[in-house]
Write an enzyme that holds these catalytic residues in place. Structure first.
Site, PDB file in Angstrom:
ATOM      1  N   LYS A  60       0.860  -1.192   0.000  1.00  0.00           N
ATOM      2  CA  LYS A  60       0.000   0.000   0.000  1.00  0.00           C
ATOM      3  C   LYS A  60       0.894   1.239   0.000  1.00  0.00           C
ATOM      4  O   LYS A  60       1.913   1.270   0.711  1.00  0.00           O
ATOM      5  CB  LYS A  60      -0.882  -0.021   1.251  1.00  0.00           C
ATOM      6  CG  LYS A  60      -1.907   1.111   1.334  1.00  0.00           C
ATOM      7  CD  LYS A  60      -2.732   1.019   2.625  1.00  0.00           C
ATOM      8  CE  LYS A  60      -3.841   2.052   2.692  1.00  0.00           C
ATOM      9  NZ  LYS A  60      -4.630   1.982   3.936  1.00  0.00           N
ATOM     10  N   SER A  90      -9.726   2.178   3.026  1.00  0.00           N
ATOM     11  CA  SER A  90      -8.857   2.866   2.106  1.00  0.00           C
ATOM     12  C   SER A  90      -7.888   1.983   1.332  1.00  0.00           C
ATOM     13  O   SER A  90      -7.376   2.401   0.297  1.00  0.00           O
ATOM     14  CB  SER A  90      -8.050   3.915   2.867  1.00  0.00           C
ATOM     15  OG  SER A  90      -7.157   3.297   3.780  1.00  0.00           O
ATOM     16  N   SER A 133      -9.792  -0.028   7.272  1.00  0.00           N
ATOM     17  CA  SER A 133      -9.216   0.014   5.922  1.00  0.00           C
ATOM     18  C   SER A 133      -8.567  -1.257   5.419  1.00  0.00           C
ATOM     19  O   SER A 133      -8.242  -1.347   4.242  1.00  0.00           O
ATOM     20  CB  SER A 133      -8.189   1.141   5.826  1.00  0.00           C
ATOM     21  OG  SER A 133      -8.854   2.352   5.646  1.00  0.00           O
TER      22      SER A 133
HETATM   23  N1  GLN Z   1     -12.981   4.720   6.432  1.00  0.00           N
HETATM   24  C1  GLN Z   1     -12.274   5.154   7.590  1.00  0.00           C
HETATM   25  C2  GLN Z   1     -11.799   6.574   7.413  1.00  0.00           C
HETATM   26  O1  GLN Z   1     -12.051   7.096   6.406  1.00  0.00           O
HETATM   27  C3  GLN Z   1     -11.136   4.236   7.882  1.00  0.00           C
HETATM   28  C4  GLN Z   1      -9.926   4.503   7.112  1.00  0.00           C
HETATM   29  C5  GLN Z   1      -8.755   3.681   7.523  1.00  0.00           C
HETATM   30  O2  GLN Z   1      -8.895   2.693   8.233  1.00  0.00           O
HETATM   31  N2  GLN Z   1      -7.582   4.151   7.137  1.00  0.00           N
HETATM   32  O3  GLN Z   1     -11.206   7.158   8.246  1.00  0.00           O
END
Ligand code: GLN
Length: 490
Positions: free
Chosen positions: A78, A153, A177
């Protein structure tokens, strides 16, 4: 050997025993990326040195040296992890041109174990999002249905892994995410206990919540990867001193006598019928394998989404202050710099560098932390967070592992929620509590919707109880009704 569908463990064994060379494997996956990623957009950067690096592993083997347990495994990282010599963007314009001089600890440990980095994978900008639509490098598509999002994400990691453009990936999970995109793309994703895995060299989003973990095709691969990246790191003072268990060696599908908690609040309604059916089926299977189902409750999880968004945005506003165009980040072009006011310099550089969602979060977080609102919002959120953690401590006195949905729905359509931030944030309802409480959690593929979209079930365990969670996952994987199902892109 079917290189495309082999597990990481199988590829490493084949490379180590010289049945196939690491270079051939890298070449095979390079062609897959070239052929298929135009549709998916899962890569931000393809490593053009992958085959050369793979050849070095083959040389090591030829010299009789140990190439490591993941020898020659083609891996995707990632783009939140720093990779030495390879561009790292966090999917943001503001990091344009940044080439880190060092590897994140997770990447360094995996390289030590023998992986070949095939490239850097797309994500929501700074990991802020649940659909991989906020990336400055364009949205990622779900390989099961190109009209749908892969989740976020870590959407690039999930899509690349599901389409087998790599044999293994790592993602980060601040509020879901790893688990939510794993569920949306039908792969295995593990968020470890906070403190299990080093955050050194990972672009910071919300430091008290961020954890890195594997996003792979099998529970065995997840256990092995987790074991290799876990453990104390001098460079991250929040990593625990705890000994790392041999997760992969101790993996067992025996769940006889285990207590599986069913969280009342998570099954209370509002679930897509196919998601509900999938979780029910997992319950029935575990019961028939000798596990005992117990109802448990954590009523404060009702407030988890607002608590999470208060804490995550507060920490983000502070972490992202470093991108000022001077020490870090994109610098607006003013021609003659000496004629510029400092405020103007900052605001234009940051205004050009950050996308809309990131700006929204910085504003929310700055507001929560400002004097006058700090006590009402940030402090209060931290107090409730503590109570949520306490409630989970009680839950894990009554059961070993909690089984729940990952998300209310299977993957949604691209564009469907992006203009409504609240709808997007609500998507995280079943994943954020795990981060707030610092617990390990994971997603295992267990269903397909009527539209043939993957559905994962979530397993959560007590602090540092990853082994129990992985064992339940292995038991479910062994009887999974969707074993062998593949996305149409491959
Ligand atoms: N969807 C969540 C956010 O937007 C989690 C994102 C993540 O785990 N990096 O913060």
């Amino acid at each position: 050997m079917d290189l495309t569908h082999a597990s990481m463990v199988e590829i490493a064994q084949a490379v180590r025993s010289k049945k196939v060379s690491a270079k051939e494997v890298a070449n095979h996956y390079k062609h897959r990326i070239e052929k298929l990623d135009k549709q998916l957009n899962s890569f931000i950067t393809v490593n053009d040195q992958a085959e050369t690096e793979a050849a070095k592993i083959d040389e090591k083997i030829a010299r009789g040296e140990d190439p490591g347990p993941l020898a020659g495994v083609p891996f995707g990282v990632k783009d939140m992890f720093c990779t030495r010599g390879l561009k790292t963007t966090a999917a943001s314009r503001i990091l344009g041109g940044f080439v880190p001089p060092y590897d994140a600890t997770v990447v360094a440990r995996l390289k030590q174990a023998g992986i070949v980095v095939m490239g850097k994978l797309n994500l929501d900008e700074f990991a802020m999002g649940s659909s991989n639509e906020t990336s400055a490098f364009g949205a990622v598509k779900n390989p099961w249905n190109l009209d749908c999002v892969p989740g976020g994400s870590s959407g690039g990691s999930a899509a690349a892994q599901a389409a087998r453009l790599v044999a293994g990936t790592v993602g980060t999970d601040t509020g879901g995410s790893i688990r939510q995109p794993a569920s949306f793309c039908g792969i295995v994703g593990v968020k470890p206990t906070y403190g299990r895995v080093s955050r050194y060299g990972i672009v910071a989003y919300a430091s008290s919540l961020d954890q890195a973990g594997p996003m792979v095709s099998t529970v065995q691969d997840a256990a092995l990867t987790l074991e290799l990246i876990s453990g104390r790191d001098e460079r991250d003072s929040t990593t625990a001193e705890k000994k790392v268990p041999a997760f992969s060696k101790d993996l067992s599908t025996n769940v006889k006598g285990m207590k599986i908690g069913v969280l009342k609040e998570y099954m209370a309604g509002g679930l897509h019928p196919d998601v509900e059916k999938t979780v029910q089926k997992a319950m029935e299977n575990l019961k028939s394998m000798g596990a005992e189902l117990v109802e448990v409750s954590a009523p404060l999880t009702e407030h988890a989404v607002p608590i999470y968004y208060l804490i995550a945005t507060s920490e983000a506003s502070s972490n992202l202050a470093r991108y000022d165009g001077v020490r870090f980040g994109h610098r607006a072009d003013f021609g003659n710099l000496s004629a510029v006011e400092l405020d103007q310099f900052y605001s234009r550089s940051r205004g050009e560098g950050f996308g809309d969602e990131v700006k929204r979060r910085i504003m929310l977080g700055t507001y929560c932390l400002s004097s006058g609102y700090y006590d009402a919002y940030y402090s209060k959120a931290c107090q409730v967070r503590r109570l949520i953690r306490d409630q989970f401590d009680d839950v894990f006195k009554k059961c070993d592992v909690v089984l729940s949905p990952v998300s209310t729905h299977p993957a949604f359509k691209t564009g469907e929620r992006i203009s409504d931030p609240l709808a997007m944030y609500l998507n995280d309802i079943y994943t954020v509590s795990t981060n707030l409480a610092g617990l390990p959690g994971m997603s295992v593929p267990f269903g397909l919707s009527k539209e043939r979209l993957p559905i994962g079930v979530q397993l959560t365990a007590g602090h540092y109880e990853e082994q129990k969670m992985l064992n339940v996952a292995a038991a479910l994987e062994a009887v999974s009704p969707v074993k062998g199902e593949k996305p149409h892109v491959i």
